[in-house]
Scaffold this motif. Structure first.
Motif, PDB file in Angstrom:
ATOM      1  N   GLN A 174      12.543  32.024  45.071  1.00  0.00           N
ATOM      2  CA  GLN A 174      11.219  31.498  44.896  1.00  0.00           C
ATOM      3  C   GLN A 174      10.422  32.002  43.923  1.00  0.00           C
ATOM      4  OE1 GLN A 174      10.251  28.277  46.126  1.00  0.00           O
ATOM      5  NE2 GLN A 174       8.641  28.390  44.779  1.00  0.00           N
ATOM      6  N   HIS A 175      10.602  33.521  44.096  1.00  0.00           N
ATOM      7  CA  HIS A 175       9.534  34.365  43.419  1.00  0.00           C
ATOM      8  C   HIS A 175      10.270  34.428  41.812  1.00  0.00           C
ATOM      9  CE1 HIS A 175       6.790  36.110  45.978  1.00  0.00           C
ATOM     10  NE2 HIS A 175       7.714  36.699  46.848  1.00  0.00           N
ATOM     11  N   LEU A 176      11.217  34.393  41.849  1.00  0.00           N
ATOM     12  CA  LEU A 176      11.943  34.150  40.629  1.00  0.00           C
ATOM     13  C   LEU A 176      11.996  32.820  39.624  1.00  0.00           C
ATOM     14  CD1 LEU A 176      13.801  35.163  38.178  1.00  0.00           C
ATOM     15  CD2 LEU A 176      15.873  34.394  39.360  1.00  0.00           C
ATOM     16  N   SER A 177      11.876  31.664  40.620  1.00  0.00           N
ATOM     17  CA  SER A 177      11.575  30.421  40.012  1.00  0.00           C
ATOM     18  C   SER A 177      10.162  30.221  39.643  1.00  0.00           C
ATOM     19  CB  SER A 177      11.593  29.521  41.311  1.00  0.00           C
ATOM     20  OG  SER A 177      11.485  28.039  40.793  1.00  0.00           O
ATOM     21  N   GLU A 178       9.258  31.000  40.262  1.00  0.00           N
ATOM     22  CA  GLU A 178       7.893  30.986  39.818  1.00  0.00           C
ATOM     23  C   GLU A 178       7.504  31.724  38.744  1.00  0.00           C
ATOM     24  OE1 GLU A 178       5.752  32.305  43.195  1.00  0.00           O
ATOM     25  OE2 GLU A 178       5.913  30.473  44.414  1.00  0.00           O
ATOM     26  N   SER A 179       8.445  32.949  38.336  1.00  0.00           N
ATOM     27  CA  SER A 179       8.146  33.694  37.200  1.00  0.00           C
ATOM     28  C   SER A 179       8.826  32.831  36.077  1.00  0.00           C
ATOM     29  CB  SER A 179       8.937  34.834  37.308  1.00  0.00           C
ATOM     30  OG  SER A 179       9.154  35.714  36.192  1.00  0.00           O
ATOM     31  N   THR A 185       8.227  27.782  30.276  1.00  0.00           N
ATOM     32  CA  THR A 185       7.680  26.581  31.068  1.00  0.00           C
ATOM     33  C   THR A 185       8.448  25.343  30.637  1.00  0.00           C
ATOM     34  OG1 THR A 185       5.465  27.258  30.937  1.00  0.00           O
ATOM     35  CG2 THR A 185       5.604  25.085  31.207  1.00  0.00           C
ATOM     36  N   SER A 186       8.651  25.318  29.220  1.00  0.00           N
ATOM     37  CA  SER A 186       9.609  24.211  28.663  1.00  0.00           C
ATOM     38  C   SER A 186      10.941  23.868  29.223  1.00  0.00           C
ATOM     39  CB  SER A 186       9.632  24.044  27.130  1.00  0.00           C
ATOM     40  OG  SER A 186       8.266  24.105  26.669  1.00  0.00           O
ATOM     41  N   SER A 187      11.611  25.160  29.253  1.00  0.00           N
ATOM     42  CA  SER A 187      12.974  25.031  29.917  1.00  0.00           C
ATOM     43  C   SER A 187      12.985  24.883  31.350  1.00  0.00           C
ATOM     44  CB  SER A 187      13.408  26.309  29.920  1.00  0.00           C
ATOM     45  OG  SER A 187      13.888  26.849  28.412  1.00  0.00           O
ATOM     46  N   TYR A 188      12.025  25.409  32.040  1.00  0.00           N
ATOM     47  CA  TYR A 188      11.725  25.122  33.531  1.00  0.00           C
ATOM     48  C   TYR A 188      11.600  23.523  33.811  1.00  0.00           C
ATOM     49  CZ  TYR A 188      10.252  25.576  38.375  1.00  0.00           C
ATOM     50  OH  TYR A 188      10.125  25.388  39.885  1.00  0.00           O
ATOM     51  N   GLN A 189      10.664  23.036  33.071  1.00  0.00           N
ATOM     52  CA  GLN A 189      10.428  21.713  33.377  1.00  0.00           C
ATOM     53  C   GLN A 189      11.667  20.333  32.846  1.00  0.00           C
ATOM     54  OE1 GLN A 189       6.788  20.922  30.688  1.00  0.00           O
ATOM     55  NE2 GLN A 189       5.395  21.836  32.445  1.00  0.00           N
ATOM     56  N   CYS A 190      12.217  21.032  32.018  1.00  0.00           N
ATOM     57  CA  CYS A 190      13.359  20.234  31.537  1.00  0.00           C
ATOM     58  C   CYS A 190      14.591  20.308  32.658  1.00  0.00           C
ATOM     59  CB  CYS A 190      13.974  20.802  30.230  1.00  0.00           C
ATOM     60  SG  CYS A 190      15.247  19.820  29.495  1.00  0.00           S
ATOM     61  N   ALA A 191      14.850  21.380  33.079  1.00  0.00           N
ATOM     62  CA  ALA A 191      15.645  21.604  34.364  1.00  0.00           C
ATOM     63  C   ALA A 191      15.323  20.909  35.342  1.00  0.00           C
ATOM     64  CB  ALA A 191      15.535  23.153  34.612  1.00  0.00           C
ATOM     65  N   VAL A 212      16.665  27.492  39.205  1.00  0.00           N
ATOM     66  CA  VAL A 212      16.794  29.063  38.534  1.00  0.00           C
ATOM     67  C   VAL A 212      17.894  29.114  37.634  1.00  0.00           C
ATOM     68  CG1 VAL A 212      16.852  31.542  38.821  1.00  0.00           C
ATOM     69  CG2 VAL A 212      15.564  30.301  40.357  1.00  0.00           C
ATOM     70  N   TYR A 213      19.191  28.808  38.111  1.00  0.00           N
ATOM     71  CA  TYR A 213      20.295  28.829  37.128  1.00  0.00           C
ATOM     72  C   TYR A 213      20.316  28.003  36.027  1.00  0.00           C
ATOM     73  CZ  TYR A 213      22.559  30.791  41.153  1.00  0.00           C
ATOM     74  OH  TYR A 213      22.789  31.767  42.473  1.00  0.00           O
ATOM     75  N   LEU A 214      19.533  26.670  36.235  1.00  0.00           N
ATOM     76  CA  LEU A 214      19.726  25.716  35.144  1.00  0.00           C
ATOM     77  C   LEU A 214      18.527  25.994  34.049  1.00  0.00           C
ATOM     78  CD1 LEU A 214      20.800  23.190  33.689  1.00  0.00           C
ATOM     79  CD2 LEU A 214      19.303  21.724  35.256  1.00  0.00           C
ATOM     80  N   THR A 215      17.515  26.544  34.489  1.00  0.00           N
ATOM     81  CA  THR A 215      16.603  27.047  33.761  1.00  0.00           C
ATOM     82  C   THR A 215      17.019  28.327  32.900  1.00  0.00           C
ATOM     83  OG1 THR A 215      14.930  26.341  35.079  1.00  0.00           O
ATOM     84  CG2 THR A 215      14.095  28.130  33.389  1.00  0.00           C
ATOM     85  N   MET A 216      17.561  28.852  33.363  1.00  0.00           N
ATOM     86  CA  MET A 216      18.191  30.277  32.768  1.00  0.00           C
ATOM     87  C   MET A 216      19.220  29.799  31.694  1.00  0.00           C
ATOM     88  SD  MET A 216      18.405  32.897  35.907  1.00  0.00           S
ATOM     89  CE  MET A 216      19.139  34.310  35.014  1.00  0.00           C
ATOM     90  N   HIS A 217      20.118  28.654  31.872  1.00  0.00           N
ATOM     91  CA  HIS A 217      20.945  28.522  31.080  1.00  0.00           C
ATOM     92  C   HIS A 217      20.299  27.726  29.914  1.00  0.00           C
ATOM     93  CE1 HIS A 217      25.004  28.894  32.505  1.00  0.00           C
ATOM     94  NE2 HIS A 217      24.895  28.589  33.810  1.00  0.00           N
ATOM     95  N   LEU A 218      19.469  26.915  30.058  1.00  0.00           N
ATOM     96  CA  LEU A 218      18.643  26.155  29.027  1.00  0.00           C
ATOM     97  C   LEU A 218      17.967  27.233  28.166  1.00  0.00           C
ATOM     98  CD1 LEU A 218      17.165  23.271  31.110  1.00  0.00           C
ATOM     99  CD2 LEU A 218      19.067  23.127  29.321  1.00  0.00           C
ATOM    100  N   GLN A 219      17.204  28.167  28.725  1.00  0.00           N
ATOM    101  CA  GLN A 219      16.529  29.315  27.936  1.00  0.00           C
ATOM    102  C   GLN A 219      17.389  30.133  27.060  1.00  0.00           C
ATOM    103  OE1 GLN A 219      13.265  29.338  27.882  1.00  0.00           O
ATOM    104  NE2 GLN A 219      13.393  30.920  26.124  1.00  0.00           N
TER     105      GLN A 219
END
Length: 226
Positions: A174-179, A185-191, A212-219
């Motif tokens: 959860q902490h990592l997700s918030e970070s 922001t853009s990658s997180y919202q897309c994920a 978390v995983y999908l945001t990191m892949h997109l970024q």
């Protein structure tokens, strides 16, 4: 998404699908029209920008799926005529594979068909929301595809049950997700949009780890394309 695709490309895709259905004696689901129109528009735009994509599976597609390859060749010839362009042979293979993946015949596993539909739709979302010029030869893109396949495979598994995470892992995720939400922001919202789509289509719930995983892949793709 349909509003971002020119009606010319929708009409071209419709003609190609109609020709394919008559030639192959098969029917194709409604997902193919928008997916094919989007692909054709993207291919033409890349050609105009002198940014062609190399098809690494061209030889395999031509030899393993000759009927679909023939449809791909007819499709490219029709696109070239209608749009006044000269798409490379690589596009013949790309379009042929769309018909291979979308065939509705009894020899195609339903789960595999569903996986293809979900992943293709997710990639369309990603391209429109975050990465309009995504390069399919990018190593990080290939890793994203692998991740999406495993992700969707788990969601489509009838025995899939979202297991509870232990409190420590849950807090850390959860902490990592918030970070990530704050920093990327853009990658997180897309994920999040992709995950919401998957959950709606499969009627399955996912945990914060998937975000978390999908945001990191997109970024990673975003960073490598800069």
């Amino acid at each position: 998404m349909a509003d971002t695709i020119s009606s010319d490309y929708v009409e071209i895709a419709s003609h190609i699908i109609s020709t394919a259905e008559k030639s192959l004696g098969l029917s194709f689901d409604g997902y193919l029209l928008i997916g094919l129109a989007d692909h054709i528009q993207f291919a033409v735009e890349r050609l105009q920008k002198n940014l062609p994509i190399k098809n690494e599976l061209l030889w395999e597609t031509k030899h393993f799926y000759p009927d679909e390859y023939r449809i791909g060749a007819l499709a490219v010839a029709f696109i070239n005529e209608q749009m006044g362009v000269q798409l490379p042979e690589d596009e013949v293979g790309f379009i042929a594979l769309k018909f291979v993946e979308k065939r509705a015949g009894p020899n195609f596993n339903e789960k595999a068909t569903n996986m293809t539909q979900l992943i293709e739709s997710a990639l369309t979302l990603i391209r429109h929301d975050l990465l309009p010029d995504i390069d399919s030869s990018n190593l990080n893109y290939q890793r994203l595809i692998v991740h999406l396949r495993f992700f969707v495979d788990r969601l489509l598994d009838e025995s899939h049950v979202q297991k509870g995470e232990n409190s420590f892992d849950n807090v850390m995720s959860q902490h990592l997700s918030e970070s990530l939400q704050e920093r990327y922001t853009s990658s997180y919202q897309c994920a999040q949009r992709v995950i919401n789509y998957f959950e709606k289509q499969t009627k399955q719930k996912t945990g914060v780890n998937e975000q978390v995983y999908l945001t990191m892949h997109l970024q990673r793709i975003v960073d490598s394309s800069i």
